[in-house]
Design an enzyme around this catalytic site. Structure first.
Site, PDB file in Angstrom:
ATOM      1  N   GLU A  45       0.930  -1.307  -0.059  1.00 41.98           N
ATOM      2  CA  GLU A  45      -0.179   0.039   0.161  1.00 41.98           C
ATOM      3  C   GLU A  45       0.875   1.141   0.033  1.00 41.98           C
ATOM      4  O   GLU A  45       2.012   1.163   0.342  1.00 41.98           O
ATOM      5  CB  GLU A  45      -0.929  -0.127   1.302  1.00 41.98           C
ATOM      6  CG  GLU A  45      -0.301   0.064   2.542  1.00 41.98           C
ATOM      7  CD  GLU A  45      -1.134   0.730   3.581  1.00 41.98           C
ATOM      8  OE1 GLU A  45      -1.651   1.922   3.407  1.00 41.98           O
ATOM      9  OE2 GLU A  45      -1.183   0.190   4.742  1.00 41.98           O
ATOM     10  N   LYS A  55      -3.492  -2.435  16.316  1.00 40.92           N
ATOM     11  CA  LYS A  55      -2.826  -1.927  17.414  1.00 40.92           C
ATOM     12  C   LYS A  55      -3.850  -1.068  18.371  1.00 40.92           C
ATOM     13  O   LYS A  55      -4.879  -1.005  18.020  1.00 40.92           O
ATOM     14  CB  LYS A  55      -1.741  -0.674  17.051  1.00 40.92           C
ATOM     15  CG  LYS A  55      -2.506   0.471  16.073  1.00 40.92           C
ATOM     16  CD  LYS A  55      -1.148   1.550  15.896  1.00 40.92           C
ATOM     17  CE  LYS A  55      -0.367   1.226  14.939  1.00 40.92           C
ATOM     18  NZ  LYS A  55      -0.802   0.902  13.700  1.00 40.92           N
TER      19      LYS A  55
END
Ligand code: PSU
Ligand code: MN
Length: 309
Positions: free
Chosen positions: A25, A160
């Site tokens: 990406e 996260k």
């Protein structure tokens, strides 16, 4: 081929020959890391994919063209422009195409372009998810919806704790996205190896992962999440990093940061308040994911060849 899509020659050739290709990406380059480390990392990650025997295809929108495979100059260009490039998710693509503009693609938009190009494995650092406080803000990343509908396997280092990890897993369950742990029974938490939340299935080899991906492609379709823990030597102390993340989230709330700015703001704050330590961990885990993604892409190619021989 789609009229808006350009596939780099090397990538096109590999795909035509059934050779392994790994998508990468570009929001992670423009919005995920500071210049010039972002560009150095993007180039290093491409090298890791090559060393793993696959062809890298970094994905972005440039001048209104969907690009599968960027030149080093294009990567440098996006990295230098940084936050001034549009962070492009699913909703942004038609606008950028019509306006012949540039965009750095998120996990969601990268999956869309990878699927259009015929690339089945994608490596990144972390995906977007359900944000903490989503019960009032409704801030849920479009990455999760994309995983439910687009047929690409995403190798990441888990979620996260800027996110609500439990709610992110609930959402993925509702949307029917398999979550695989690569060498682990637990979803890793990006900077650290464990989150305390279990995965749907543990896989211990690229071959095992490839078998599941091929079965999914042949039946229910949609994406798969493969979570690969950060290497031990880069794993951060959970109490330390979670305290820093809490600090960053509190600051975002205080400043009223919202919408697509939230994730880049938090990533930047965490990097600053850890004095760059989290950035080193981030770079190491992306490289580690690239190694695993290349191995899985190779295993898919081998299993398909076997089937056809
Ligand atoms: N998490 C990271 N680094 C990143 C991102 C997430 O550790 O660069 C980026 C990815 O491009 C991801 C996007 O798709 O942020 C999610 O943004 P949002 O939460 O606005 O959907
Ligand atoms: Mn969001």
């Amino acid at each position: 081929m789609n009229q808006y899509l350009d596939i780099a020659e090397e990538v096109k050739k590999a795909l035509a020959q059934g050779k392994p290709v790994v998508a990468l990406e570009s929001t992670i380059i423009s919005h995920g890391m500071p210049y010039p480390k972002n560009v150095q990392t993007a180039m290093a990650v491409e090298d890791v994919v090559r060393q793993g025997g696959a062809v890298p295809a970094t994905i972005a929108v440039i001048g209104g063209r969907l690009k599968a495979g960027l030149s080093p100059e294009e990567i440098e260009y996006l990295g230098k422009k940084g936050l001034s490039v549009t962070k492009a998710s699913r909703r942004d693509l038609p606008i950028l195409l019509a306006q012949k503009a540039d965009g750095a693609t998120t996990v969601a938009a990268t999956m869309i372009i990878a699927e259009m190009a015929g690339i089945r494995v994608f490596c990144t650092g972390g995906i977007g998810g359900v944000h903490r406080g989503a019960e009032t803000t409704l801030d849920i990343s479009a990455d999760l919806e994309e995983l439910s509908r687009t047929g690409v396997a995403v190798v990441c280092a888990g979620a996260k704790s800027i996110l609500d990890i439990g709610l992110t897993l609930e959402y993925l369950e509702t949307k029917g996205v398999p979550v695989l742990g690569y060498g682990t029974d637990e979803l890793p938490a990006f900077y650290t190896k464990s989150s305390g939340f279990g995965v749907d299935c543990r896989v211990d080899s690229p071959e095992e992962a490839a078998k599941i991906l091929l079965a999914r492609e042949a039946t229910v379709g949609g994406g798969t999440l493969i979570a690969n823990p950060v290497p031990d030597e880069y794993s951060m102390a959970p109490e330390y990093i979670n305290a820093k993340i809490d600090e960053a989230v509190a600051e975002a709330n205080r400043l009223g940061i919202k919408g697509k700015e939230t994730t880049p703001f938090l990533l930047d704050r965490i990097q600053k308040i850890t004095g760059g330590e989290s950035l080193e961990t981030n770079i190491a885990l992306v490289k580690n994911n690239a190694r695993v993604a290349a191995a899985i892409a190779k295993a898919i190619a081998a299993q398909e060849q076997e089937k056809h021989s």
